[in-house]
Design a protein around this motif. Structure first.
Motif, PDB file in Angstrom:
ATOM      1  N   ALA A  23     -85.057 110.396  64.688  1.00 40.35           N
ATOM      2  CA  ALA A  23     -84.819 111.579  65.521  1.00 40.35           C
ATOM      3  C   ALA A  23     -85.860 112.679  65.333  1.00 40.35           C
ATOM      4  O   ALA A  23     -86.090 113.475  66.237  1.00 40.35           O
ATOM      5  CB  ALA A  23     -83.424 112.113  65.228  1.00 40.35           C
ATOM      6  N   ARG A  24     -86.508 112.727  64.171  1.00 41.39           N
ATOM      7  CA  ARG A  24     -87.438 113.847  63.926  1.00 41.39           C
ATOM      8  C   ARG A  24     -88.856 113.601  64.431  1.00 41.39           C
ATOM      9  O   ARG A  24     -89.672 114.520  64.459  1.00 41.39           O
ATOM     10  CB  ARG A  24     -87.457 114.169  62.430  1.00 41.39           C
ATOM     11  N   VAL A  25     -89.154 112.372  64.808  1.00 39.69           N
ATOM     12  CA  VAL A  25     -90.523 112.091  65.279  1.00 39.69           C
ATOM     13  C   VAL A  25     -90.772 112.806  66.612  1.00 39.69           C
ATOM     14  O   VAL A  25     -90.005 112.668  67.558  1.00 39.69           O
ATOM     15  CB  VAL A  25     -90.755 110.564  65.426  1.00 39.69           C
ATOM     16  N   ASP A  26     -91.862 113.581  66.669  1.00 40.76           N
ATOM     17  CA  ASP A  26     -92.171 114.279  67.927  1.00 40.76           C
ATOM     18  C   ASP A  26     -93.559 113.902  68.469  1.00 40.76           C
ATOM     19  O   ASP A  26     -93.999 114.428  69.481  1.00 40.76           O
ATOM     20  CB  ASP A  26     -92.027 115.801  67.781  1.00 40.76           C
ATOM     21  N   MET A  27     -94.250 113.014  67.740  1.00 37.76           N
ATOM     22  CA  MET A  27     -95.542 112.553  68.264  1.00 37.76           C
ATOM     23  C   MET A  27     -95.704 111.054  68.015  1.00 37.76           C
ATOM     24  O   MET A  27     -95.453 110.557  66.914  1.00 37.76           O
ATOM     25  CB  MET A  27     -96.690 113.301  67.603  1.00 37.76           C
ATOM     26  N   TYR A  28     -96.127 110.364  69.071  1.00 42.15           N
ATOM     27  CA  TYR A  28     -96.274 108.906  68.986  1.00 42.15           C
ATOM     28  C   TYR A  28     -97.697 108.541  69.379  1.00 42.15           C
ATOM     29  O   TYR A  28     -98.186 108.953  70.448  1.00 42.15           O
ATOM     30  CB  TYR A  28     -95.259 108.264  69.944  1.00 42.15           C
TER      31      TYR A  28
END
Ligand code: SAH
Ligand code: AVI
Length: 332
Positions: free
Chosen positions: A114-119
């Motif tokens: 849930a905390r990932v904001d960049m891929y």
């Protein structure tokens, strides 16, 4: 695979036919690989060239085949253990994926992380990368996607915006099996550099098993894998001014027990001469082009390989039938 002939400088090729000097970098890379690979005594082509637009579509078809269990089982593992995996991966915000393809499995992982904001998906296949980015953007609100069209064995830097202190990595599909053990070690060293201290790396690895299960996975009844393999020759015809009669080659997949790997080959069905960018290559009947390795590992073998280059195995998840494994590796 090591080259046994001198490095071929693309600019020095025969100018009387198509002019390779004018090839764009991607085609020049392909040209160099084909001309070198066909000049060897044991002919080979690197498997990264499978994935032009047609090849990527054929791979997606393979993933739907009954015989090809890896995608189905890895997806089921992510569905069953996603929350646990995410918890163990920690709270870093950047996810880097190597050989991301359609990113379908990534979507499952991202839903848990849930905390990932960049891929940052990295893939040689530009078209599927763009499609996947669009598909993911529609499903993951607020996720910044920074695709990189690149060879993941040669990627030395990430986009500036992604250079945050702690990063997560994902390498699905058992694509690590397409590298030799030495190449896999070099790759893992490079990933450690890219992801940095505190990294967590989730790697899908196909397990060793009965060849009676393995062989059909690489030689399916409908002939989709055969079409995927033969598309390499069609790609040569399309992009490198080739005149190969694709019907005069056949797909073959064997399991080499001693090396623990499936090998895919293209076999010449006749004595024949083919032309690529004005260069002639003679094939004897039965002569082979080695197009892919797909190494299989026991869980302990893969952990030992990771450890040998400084990664700490943190956990491994497998299915009941022991077909496939998901390894979590960590860096101090
Ligand atoms: N991870 C996806 C796709 C696996 S297919 C899945 O599990 O379904 C392998 C993917 O890796 C393809 O998308 C292919 O284009 C990419 N690939 C293969 N070799 C590569 C290389 N050397 N560098 C970057 N991408 C590569
Ligand atoms: C992408 N890679 C892990 C696949 C594999 O199983 O080695 C490619 C593939 N080759 C034939 N079928 C699928």
């Amino acid at each position: 695979m090591e080259s046994d002939i001198p490095h071929l400088v693309v600019e020095d090729l025969d100018r009387s036919s198509a002019s390779p000097a004018k090839l764009d970098p991607a085609r020049a890379d392909f040209a160099e690989a084909v001309l070198q690979g066909f000049a060897r005594q044991l002919r080979n082509l690197p498997c990264r060239f499978f994935y032009d637009e047609r090849g990527s579509a054929l791979f997606e078809e393979i993933t739907q085949l009954e015989e090809y269990y890896p995608t189905r089982v890895e997806t089921a593992l992510l569905e069953a253990y996603g929350a646990e995996i995410a918890e163990r991966m920690g709270d870093a915000r950047v996810l880097v994926e190597f050989g991301s393809g359609s990113s379908r499995k990534t979507s499952l992982l991202l839903s848990a992380l849930a905390r990932v904001d960049m891929y940052v998906p990295i893939d040689v296949a530009g078209e599927s990368l763009a499609e996947a980015a669009e598909w993911l953007a529609e499903r993951h609100d607020g996720l910044a996607i920074r695709p990189l069209v690149a060879d993941f064995t040669k990627t030395r830097t990430l986009p500036v915006v992604a250079r945050r202190p702690r990063k997560l990595g994902f390498f699905s599909g058992s694509t690590i099996g397409n590298l030799t053990h030495a190449e896999a070690q070099a790759f893992l060293v490079n990933v450690a550099r890219l992801l940095g201290h505190g990294a967590a790396f989730l790697v899908g690895v196909d397990l060793k098993k009965d060849p009676a299960i393995l062989i059909p996975a690489y030689n399916d009844q409908r002939g989709v894998t055969a079409a995927f393999n033969l598309n390499l020759l069609e790609r040569i015809n399309r992009e490198l001014d080739g005149d190969i009669d694709v019907g005069r080659f056949a797909h073959d997949a064997i399991y080499d027990e001693s090396q623990g790997r499936i090998e895919m080959h293209l076999v010449s069905l006749a004595r024949q001469t083919v032309r690529v960018l004005g260069h002639e290559f003679r094939f004897a009947k039965g002569e082979r082009i080695h197009t892919e390795n797909s190494h299989k590992y026991s869980a302990a073998e893969f952990q030992a390989l990771a450890k040998s280059v400084g990664w700490s195995p943190a956990n491994v998840w497998t299915d009941q039938d022991r077909l496939f494994s998901l390894h979590l590796l960590k860096l101090d």
